[in-house]
Write an enzyme that holds these catalytic residues in place. Structure first.
Site, PDB file in Angstrom:
ATOM      1  N   ASN A 179      13.515  -9.734  11.927  1.00 56.96           N
ATOM      2  CA  ASN A 179      12.512  -8.996  11.148  1.00 56.96           C
ATOM      3  C   ASN A 179      13.190  -7.693  10.702  1.00 56.96           C
ATOM      4  O   ASN A 179      13.283  -6.745  11.473  1.00 56.96           O
ATOM      5  CB  ASN A 179      11.305  -8.735  12.054  1.00 56.96           C
ATOM      6  CG  ASN A 179      10.190  -8.011  11.333  1.00 56.96           C
ATOM      7  OD1 ASN A 179      10.327  -7.625  10.167  1.00 56.96           O
ATOM      8  ND2 ASN A 179       9.080  -7.810  12.029  1.00 56.96           N
ATOM      9  N   ARG A 183      11.655 -13.163   8.841  1.00 55.52           N
ATOM     10  CA  ARG A 183      10.347 -12.734   8.381  1.00 55.52           C
ATOM     11  C   ARG A 183      10.528 -12.029   7.036  1.00 55.52           C
ATOM     12  O   ARG A 183      11.365 -11.135   6.915  1.00 55.52           O
ATOM     13  CB  ARG A 183       9.730 -11.760   9.375  1.00 55.52           C
ATOM     14  CG  ARG A 183       8.385 -11.306   8.900  1.00 55.52           C
ATOM     15  CD  ARG A 183       7.931 -10.076   9.609  1.00 55.52           C
ATOM     16  NE  ARG A 183       6.599  -9.729   9.143  1.00 55.52           N
ATOM     17  CZ  ARG A 183       6.115  -8.499   9.178  1.00 55.52           C
ATOM     18  NH1 ARG A 183       6.836  -7.518   9.654  1.00 55.52           N
ATOM     19  NH2 ARG A 183       4.927  -8.253   8.726  1.00 55.52           N
ATOM     20  N   HIS A 235       0.095 -10.430   7.023  1.00 54.95           N
ATOM     21  CA  HIS A 235      -0.156 -10.934   8.388  1.00 54.95           C
ATOM     22  C   HIS A 235      -0.403 -12.444   8.402  1.00 54.95           C
ATOM     23  O   HIS A 235      -1.001 -12.969   9.347  1.00 54.95           O
ATOM     24  CB  HIS A 235      -1.403 -10.260   9.023  1.00 54.95           C
ATOM     25  CG  HIS A 235      -1.249  -8.805   9.294  1.00 54.95           C
ATOM     26  ND1 HIS A 235      -2.286  -7.915   9.139  1.00 54.95           N
ATOM     27  CD2 HIS A 235      -0.191  -8.078   9.711  1.00 54.95           C
ATOM     28  CE1 HIS A 235      -1.872  -6.705   9.451  1.00 54.95           C
ATOM     29  NE2 HIS A 235      -0.608  -6.767   9.791  1.00 54.95           N
ATOM     30  N   ARG A 280      -3.162   4.049   7.141  1.00 49.22           N
ATOM     31  CA  ARG A 280      -3.533   3.629   5.783  1.00 49.22           C
ATOM     32  C   ARG A 280      -5.037   3.775   5.593  1.00 49.22           C
ATOM     33  O   ARG A 280      -5.816   3.495   6.508  1.00 49.22           O
ATOM     34  CB  ARG A 280      -3.146   2.168   5.536  1.00 49.22           C
ATOM     35  CG  ARG A 280      -1.670   1.910   5.571  1.00 49.22           C
ATOM     36  CD  ARG A 280      -1.364   0.483   5.109  1.00 49.22           C
ATOM     37  NE  ARG A 280      -0.018   0.107   5.500  1.00 49.22           N
ATOM     38  CZ  ARG A 280       0.271  -0.989   6.210  1.00 49.22           C
ATOM     39  NH1 ARG A 280      -0.677  -1.830   6.588  1.00 49.22           N
ATOM     40  NH2 ARG A 280       1.515  -1.247   6.527  1.00 49.22           N
ATOM     41  N   GLU A 285       3.941 -14.053  16.364  1.00 45.05           N
ATOM     42  CA  GLU A 285       4.503 -14.359  15.045  1.00 45.05           C
ATOM     43  C   GLU A 285       5.920 -14.937  15.169  1.00 45.05           C
ATOM     44  O   GLU A 285       6.307 -15.797  14.386  1.00 45.05           O
ATOM     45  CB  GLU A 285       4.539 -13.075  14.203  1.00 45.05           C
ATOM     46  CG  GLU A 285       3.147 -12.656  13.753  1.00 45.05           C
ATOM     47  CD  GLU A 285       3.022 -11.173  13.439  1.00 45.05           C
ATOM     48  OE1 GLU A 285       3.087 -10.366  14.389  1.00 45.05           O
ATOM     49  OE2 GLU A 285       2.865 -10.825  12.268  1.00 45.05           O
TER      50      GLU A 285
END
Ligand code: ADP
Length: 388
Positions: free
Chosen positions: A7, A83, A172, A231, A375
């Site tokens: 990742n 990823r 996601h 955010r 994940e």
């Protein structure tokens, strides 16, 4: 199959080597501060933690160090899964790396410039340094690719939409896909209309009907939807023009503010970490209380929106840092969803475990579960499916 999952970010590179059959993690770690002074690798190898202070002027050096470290593990790497944050309009599913698929990762990079360019570079480096190993691209957006058009389309002029590929891509997706797979197995096929609630520093909900994504709360980018750590989530798009014209802020300043200085951090004035915000609320800080109320209000509101996209919901699943760990926030959201018949059992909600578990009462209209996400395993399983 032993799969190395990578990742990559612009200045970091997380890695995990695991076995797809058993889920055993042989090694994992993070190369931090790539291209910046003081770079180091924090890792766990054969269960032992360590730190390696090494110069990493670029990603190629970082990949070299990771492979050197992994020589200390008795598990030869048989494939690599990457990823990729943004698959854009090209990837309805994971794909083996070829010149063409790698080109796509770069072509869609303007939609996620902080991630895709570095990810594409690392894919190229791995291919170049280890030509005998197969590489697979696992885009976070792939699971959302086949949402119905009424869900992914924005009501903007067609020429703009077509030319600039402006649509809802979501994020996601690999986590939401893992959640569906696990819940389906755990409940023996009993779940049909599932809302997966991935609540971490980034947060999104996903409506999944019989394994297919029907809608999700993130949009063109991960800025949309819920209030997150830093955010702002959904707001009137005109806020951008207003601040640009009236506050004299540049587009980059507004971008940084909305992505990095907003959310729980801005409202609480204390922290982007939900634990600190809840602690602040318990100590009587009113800003923290408002931040918690806004967060749970939006989760409950968008949960109902996701349910509407499937014309029903039978299962709600909590995952990621907040979803897996914060019994307080799970209970607060459940309270707001009482009108939909959601009831959670306080004792079950308080249980701490790494296993999937039901936390709703037997008479709850919607089954509520906590399922730790994974994940990396999902990415590794894709690599096995494509290369194994
Ligand atoms: P990401 O992977 O997006 O960085 P995580 O999934 O790790 O995010 O989630 C980070 C969030 O999870 C933080 O807001 C943190 O407060 C919350 N979190 C992590 N552990 C706990 C815990 N034990 N109790 C409550 N919240 C937690």
């Amino acid at each position: 199959m032993n799969v190395l999952v990578i990742n990559a970010g612009s200045s970091s590179l997380k890695f995990q080597l695991l076995d797809t059959q058993t889920g055993t993690v042989f090694a994992k770690g993070n190369c931090e501060r790539i291209g910046i002074d003081g770079s180091f690798i924090g890792y766990t190898l054969n269960g032992e933690k360590g730190t390696l202070e090494v110069e990493m002027p670029d990603h190629r050096t970082a990949v070299g160090h990771v492979f050197d470290l992994l020589k200390g593990v008795d598990a030869p790497i048989e494939g690599i899964g990457h990823r990729v944050v943004q698959g854009g309009w090209y990837f309805p599913e994971s794909a083996v790396v070829t010149d063409e698929t790698l080109g796509w990762v770069r072509e869609v990079a303007p939609l996620a410039p902080l991630h895709n360019y570095a990810e594409a570079d690392v894919i190229e480096i791995c291919r170049d340094m280890f030509p005998d190993l197969g590489n697979v691209i696992v885009p976070d957006t792939a699971f959302h690719y086949n949402m119905p058009e009424h869900a992914w389309r924005y009501a903007l002029p067609r020429d703009v939409v077509d030319k600039y590929h402006v649509r809802k891509y979501g994020a996601h997706g690999t986590s939401h896909r893992y959640i569906w797979r696990t819940v389906n197995e755990f409940l023996g096929g009993e779940a049909h209309k599932v809302v997966s609630c991935h609540l971490g520093s980034g947060a999104s909900l996903c409506a999944i009907e019989d394994g297919r994504c029907k809608d999700t709360t993130m949009g063109l980018t991960p800025l949309d939807g819920l209030i997150m750590g830093t955010r702002c989530g959904t707001l009137d798009p005109a806020t951008v023009f207003y601040l640009y014209r009236e506050a004299g802020m540049s587009i980059d300043e507004i971008d940084t503010m909305m992505n990095k200085q907003s959310g729980l951090l801005a409202v609480s004035g204390v922290s982007s970490d939900s634990r600190d915000v809840i602690a602040g609320m318990e100590e009587g800080n009113n800003d923290c209380k408002v931040a918690v109320e806004m967060f749970t209000y939006r989760v409950a509101q968008l949960f109902a929106e996701m349910a509407a996209s499937m014309e029903g919901v039978d299962t709600m699943v909590y995952t990621a840092g907040i979803g897996e760990n914060s019994d307080y926030l799970r209970a607060a959201v459940a309270e707001r969803l009482g009108w939909m018949g959601v009831k959670i059992d306080p004792e079950l909600n308080a249980v701490r475990s790494d296993d999937p578990r039901v936390i709703s009462t037997p008479d709850s209209a919607i089954k509520v579960l906590v399922v730790p996400t994974n994940e990396e395993l999902m990415i590794a399983l894709d690599v096995e499916a494509l290369l194994g």
